[in-house]
Scaffold this active site. Structure first.
Site, PDB file in Angstrom:
ATOM      1  N   CYS A 153      30.950  33.370  74.449  1.00 22.22           N
ATOM      2  CA  CYS A 153      30.746  34.817  74.579  1.00 22.22           C
ATOM      3  C   CYS A 153      29.662  35.249  73.580  1.00 22.22           C
ATOM      4  O   CYS A 153      29.203  34.444  72.758  1.00 22.22           O
ATOM      5  CB  CYS A 153      32.053  35.561  74.307  1.00 22.22           C
ATOM      6  SG  CYS A 153      32.574  35.532  72.568  1.00 22.22           S
ATOM      7  N   HIS A 170      37.887  32.575  68.066  1.00 23.07           N
ATOM      8  CA  HIS A 170      37.528  31.820  69.264  1.00 23.07           C
ATOM      9  C   HIS A 170      37.263  30.376  68.859  1.00 23.07           C
ATOM     10  O   HIS A 170      36.951  30.087  67.697  1.00 23.07           O
ATOM     11  CB  HIS A 170      36.295  32.420  69.925  1.00 23.07           C
ATOM     12  CG  HIS A 170      36.542  33.752  70.553  1.00 23.07           C
ATOM     13  ND1 HIS A 170      35.669  34.300  71.460  1.00 23.07           N
ATOM     14  CD2 HIS A 170      37.553  34.643  70.432  1.00 23.07           C
ATOM     15  CE1 HIS A 170      36.130  35.478  71.863  1.00 23.07           C
ATOM     16  NE2 HIS A 170      37.278  35.711  71.238  1.00 23.07           N
ATOM     17  N   CYS A 193      30.433  34.549  69.868  1.00 21.75           N
ATOM     18  CA  CYS A 193      30.300  33.141  69.495  1.00 21.75           C
ATOM     19  C   CYS A 193      28.843  32.712  69.445  1.00 21.75           C
ATOM     20  O   CYS A 193      28.451  31.930  68.566  1.00 21.75           O
ATOM     21  CB  CYS A 193      31.111  32.269  70.449  1.00 21.75           C
ATOM     22  SG  CYS A 193      32.894  32.555  70.280  1.00 21.75           S
ATOM     23  N   GLU A 215      34.807  28.316  69.191  1.00 21.01           N
ATOM     24  CA  GLU A 215      33.516  28.044  68.551  1.00 21.01           C
ATOM     25  C   GLU A 215      33.517  28.533  67.106  1.00 21.01           C
ATOM     26  O   GLU A 215      33.031  27.845  66.203  1.00 21.01           O
ATOM     27  CB  GLU A 215      32.379  28.723  69.324  1.00 21.01           C
ATOM     28  CG  GLU A 215      32.192  28.216  70.741  1.00 21.01           C
ATOM     29  CD  GLU A 215      33.059  28.942  71.768  1.00 21.01           C
ATOM     30  OE1 GLU A 215      32.820  28.740  72.969  1.00 21.01           O
ATOM     31  OE2 GLU A 215      33.967  29.715  71.396  1.00 21.01           O
TER      32      GLU A 215
END
Length: 158
Positions: A85, A55, A88, A57
């Site tokens: 999420c 992801h 993360c 991040e």
């Protein structure tokens, strides 16, 4: 020259747009700043790396820790195009990120068909109540390794 929060967020949004258009990835992008300096950037790479943890991040955290040679990002602010999420948020916690600034919210994502509520519910359950079948095995043997590790005086994770 120090960048303003709006300029940093604009950079994250443009990074997401560029990567989406050029590489066909999702526009979830992040920029990490500490002491006015960009120390990490990343965009969701899951579609091209086949890595479900890539992801924006997490990719930005990996970039920052690699650049700095340290897993400790204390004092840093993470700017992201979308509210993170649970995975993360956990990565940010482990990296000791001090502040989060986000653009799009997880609530906003619902209109796009992206719903993180099931993930939040799942990770909030005790391990034995989760959908993923789990069993504990060889705890005593693992304990010996962890005891040895602690006796060596390691740099402690968070």
């Amino acid at each position: 020259m120090r960048l303003s929060s709006r300029e940093i967020m604009a950079r994250a949004i443009e990074l997401g747009r560029r990567e989406m258009r050029e590489r066909g990835v999702s526009p979830f992008a992040a920029v990490i700043v500490r002491d006015g300096e960009i120390i990490g950037e990343g965009c969701n790479d899951t579609a091209v790396t086949f890595d479900p943890t890539a992801h924006g991040e997490v990719v930005a955290i990996r970039d920052a820790t690699r650049r700095l040679g340290s897993a400790d990002l204390s004092g840093a602010t993470l700017y992201t195009t979308c509210e993170p999420c649970s995975m993360c948020v956990a990565a940010m916690w482990w990296a000791r990120i001090d502040k989060l600034v986000y653009a799009y919210s997880l609530q906003d994502c619902l209109a796009l068909g992206i719903d993180c509520a099931p993930l939040v519910a799942e990770v909030s359950k005790p391990v034995e109540a989760r959908a993923l079948p789990s069993e504990q095995l060889m705890a005593e043997e693992a304990h010996g390794v962890f005891t040895e590790w602690m006796a060596s005086g390691p740099a402690m994770p968070r």
